[in-house]
Design a protein around this motif. Sequence first.
Motif, short mmCIF file in Angstrom:
data_model
loop_
_atom_site.label_atom_id
_atom_site.label_comp_id
_atom_site.label_asym_id
_atom_site.label_seq_id
_atom_site.Cartn_x
_atom_site.Cartn_y
_atom_site.Cartn_z
N ALA A 1 6.33 13.43 -1.99
CA ALA A 1 5.54 14.75 -1.24
C ALA A 1 4.80 15.18 -0.72
CB ALA A 1 6.81 16.01 -1.99
N ALA A 2 3.98 15.21 -1.30
CA ALA A 2 2.43 15.41 -1.21
C ALA A 2 1.38 14.16 -0.18
CB ALA A 2 1.42 15.31 -2.28
N CYS A 3 1.71 13.08 -0.25
CA CYS A 3 1.76 12.00 0.93
C CYS A 3 2.75 12.31 2.15
CB CYS A 3 1.81 10.77 0.28
SG CYS A 3 0.73 10.08 -1.09
N LEU A 4 3.59 12.69 2.38
CA LEU A 4 3.94 13.00 3.32
C LEU A 4 3.07 13.96 3.84
CD1 LEU A 4 7.41 13.15 2.49
CD2 LEU A 4 6.47 11.39 4.19
N GLU A 5 2.76 15.15 3.25
CA GLU A 5 2.08 16.46 4.56
C GLU A 5 0.57 15.35 4.53
OE1 GLU A 5 2.48 20.58 2.60
OE2 GLU A 5 1.19 19.91 1.87
N LEU A 6 -0.24 14.43 3.53
CA LEU A 6 -1.16 13.95 3.95
C LEU A 6 -1.29 12.69 5.00
CD1 LEU A 6 -2.74 13.74 0.59
CD2 LEU A 6 -3.17 15.30 2.18
N GLY A 7 -0.06 12.56 5.28
CA GLY A 7 0.11 11.33 6.40
C GLY A 7 -0.40 10.22 6.25
N GLU A 8 -0.88 9.70 3.87
CA GLU A 8 -1.33 8.69 3.93
C GLU A 8 -1.08 8.02 2.95
OE1 GLU A 8 -5.36 8.70 4.09
OE2 GLU A 8 -5.81 10.27 3.58
N VAL A 9 -1.02 7.11 2.14
CA VAL A 9 -0.54 6.74 0.67
C VAL A 9 -2.20 6.26 -0.07
CG1 VAL A 9 1.77 6.15 1.23
CG2 VAL A 9 0.70 4.49 1.58
N PRO A 10 -2.43 5.62 -1.06
CA PRO A 10 -3.08 5.31 -1.86
C PRO A 10 -2.89 4.32 -2.23
CG PRO A 10 -2.24 6.58 -3.25
CD PRO A 10 -1.47 7.55 -1.93
N ALA A 11 -3.56 3.29 -1.97
CA ALA A 11 -3.75 1.85 -2.60
C ALA A 11 -2.77 2.00 -3.81
CB ALA A 11 -5.08 1.20 -2.52
N SER A 12 -1.93 0.77 -4.10
CA SER A 12 -1.32 0.25 -5.50
C SER A 12 -2.34 0.31 -6.42
CB SER A 12 0.09 -0.71 -4.89
OG SER A 12 1.20 -0.22 -5.83
N LEU A 13 -3.08 1.02 -7.26
CA LEU A 13 -3.54 0.53 -8.25
C LEU A 13 -3.55 -0.34 -9.57
CD1 LEU A 13 -6.91 1.53 -8.58
CD2 LEU A 13 -5.84 3.72 -10.41
N GLY A 14 -4.00 -1.49 -9.16
CA GLY A 14 -3.96 -2.50 -10.21
C GLY A 14 -3.55 -3.90 -9.03
N LEU A 15 -3.11 -3.94 -8.36
CA LEU A 15 -3.09 -4.40 -7.97
C LEU A 15 -3.86 -5.23 -7.18
CD1 LEU A 15 -0.92 -6.85 -6.74
CD2 LEU A 15 -0.37 -5.64 -4.16
N THR A 16 -5.05 -6.32 -7.33
CA THR A 16 -5.78 -7.45 -6.92
C THR A 16 -4.98 -8.41 -6.55
OG1 THR A 16 -6.36 -7.67 -9.21
CG2 THR A 16 -7.20 -6.02 -7.94
N GLN A 17 -4.43 -9.29 -6.77
CA GLN A 17 -3.82 -10.69 -6.63
C GLN A 17 -2.41 -10.76 -5.99
OE1 GLN A 17 -5.10 -13.74 -9.22
NE2 GLN A 17 -3.68 -15.25 -8.47
N VAL A 18 -1.91 -11.04 -4.88
CA VAL A 18 -0.77 -10.26 -4.60
C VAL A 18 0.53 -11.76 -5.41
CG1 VAL A 18 1.00 -10.76 -2.07
CG2 VAL A 18 -1.33 -9.31 -2.41
N ASP A 19 1.29 -11.64 -5.84
CA ASP A 19 1.98 -12.55 -6.58
C ASP A 19 2.81 -13.84 -5.34
OD1 ASP A 19 4.56 -13.99 -7.76
OD2 ASP A 19 4.87 -12.25 -9.18
N PRO A 20 2.33 -14.81 -5.71
CA PRO A 20 2.95 -15.98 -4.39
C PRO A 20 5.04 -16.00 -4.41
CG PRO A 20 2.25 -17.43 -6.08
CD PRO A 20 1.10 -15.93 -6.52
N SER A 21 5.22 -15.53 -5.37
CA SER A 21 6.48 -15.80 -4.98
C SER A 21 7.39 -14.49 -5.27
CB SER A 21 6.53 -15.65 -7.05
OG SER A 21 6.90 -14.95 -8.21
N PHE A 22 6.59 -14.07 -4.61
CA PHE A 22 7.32 -12.23 -4.13
C PHE A 22 7.59 -12.04 -2.84
CE2 PHE A 22 6.15 -9.04 -7.77
CZ PHE A 22 7.04 -9.58 -8.66
N PRO A 23 8.73 -11.43 -2.40
CA PRO A 23 9.45 -11.70 -0.69
C PRO A 23 8.55 -11.00 0.06
CG PRO A 23 10.99 -11.00 -2.95
CD PRO A 23 10.16 -11.20 -3.14
#
Length: 401
Positions: free
Chosen positions: A343-365
């Motif tokens: 709800a709070a992000c909708l009101e702000l019109g933006e979302v934060p980064a997904s914290l902790g993600l630094t290397q994308v998993d190549p096996s993920f679609p």
Amino acid sequence: MSIRGRGVAVAGLGCLCAAGLSVDECVRALFRGERDPRPPARLSTNLPTRNPVFELPESFFAVEPLARREDTTLTAAMAVATAREAMAMAGLEPAALSGLRVGALVGTTVGSAMNNEEFYREYRTGGRPSMKPITRFLHSNPASVLAREFDLRGPVQTVVNACSSGTDAVGLAAEWIAAGLCDAVLAGGSDELCRVTYLGFNSLMIFDPEPCKPFDANRKGLNLGEGAAMLLLLSDAAAVKLGCKPRFRVLGYGSACDAYHPTAPKPNGAGLRAALSDALRTSNLAPSDIAFVNAHGTGTPDNDRVESLVLPEALPGVPYLSTKGMTGHTLGAAGAIEAVFTAACLELGEVPASLGLTQVDPSFPSSPVTERTKITGRAGLSQSLAFGGNNSAVVIALGDT
């Protein structure tokens, strides 16, 4: 029952966790991306490795009298504190609800019910332990404590449905109002850290010894956390009577259980697909109407893989993220905390980064957002995947939708 129509009004939000002691503090922390999980300070174990957790700031105990009472659990105290914040955001004093049928619906897991090890240890060795811990437990059902503290006269229910409990509480509360069972509901989730859950998750070998990394190629598991969040839901008639302008709306809710495994989701995500389908159907929205998804995103290998598979198929092109990198996994409170963040992000019109993600998993679609991202649209979706194969999702929109 079905929500449908314009959905159910949400007049106020409350939240507290390791990220902060209010909605504003928590959201600011999300966007700063600063975190500091540490070994638990309030519980002790003889484990060789003390995995980090996201504990509540100690300052909470100074500002919340209920948290210092020996006859009440921290789980109940956090529920009360966040309910108070939700009412304050709505511009209401508790007395304003006295003429309405107001329900209390709180999700939790163990709710610290098993933090009575000393009692059981003494009893099993032939002692006569004090009954205070048992009395404390019996008086601390979080929904009952809410009803007692605020003199609520509507239905009272505690939902114990593993890690989807908070999401289920929000969705069921909207259905209560849509069905005419009550005029308003204080709904959400609350869970405190507990030796039983800490040791239990350790035995499952799904702890990350470092800050958790949801959806990352090098993820090793989760960090536990604690906290609570509450939403004040109102019927449209009650909102008019109280002079509350709906800030948000719960538009849809879906829940499905695939019963595949005691702890792991079904690899093809069948249960999650069904829950998402129901949430969209009851909200009368198309996938393209969803601005973003607050995923469950625990950092465990199986859970993250299933979400990365299902989301691009069920909601193609819709960005998603996990906020557990900032809060840890708060178990029964997680779905409610994440509904508030949605709800709070909708009101702000933006979302934060997904914290902790630094290397994308190549096996993920697919993969979550890796930076602060603008969103377009007036509705967001928050989802939870729970032990036992349960999956739940709620669709939340801005109030004038």
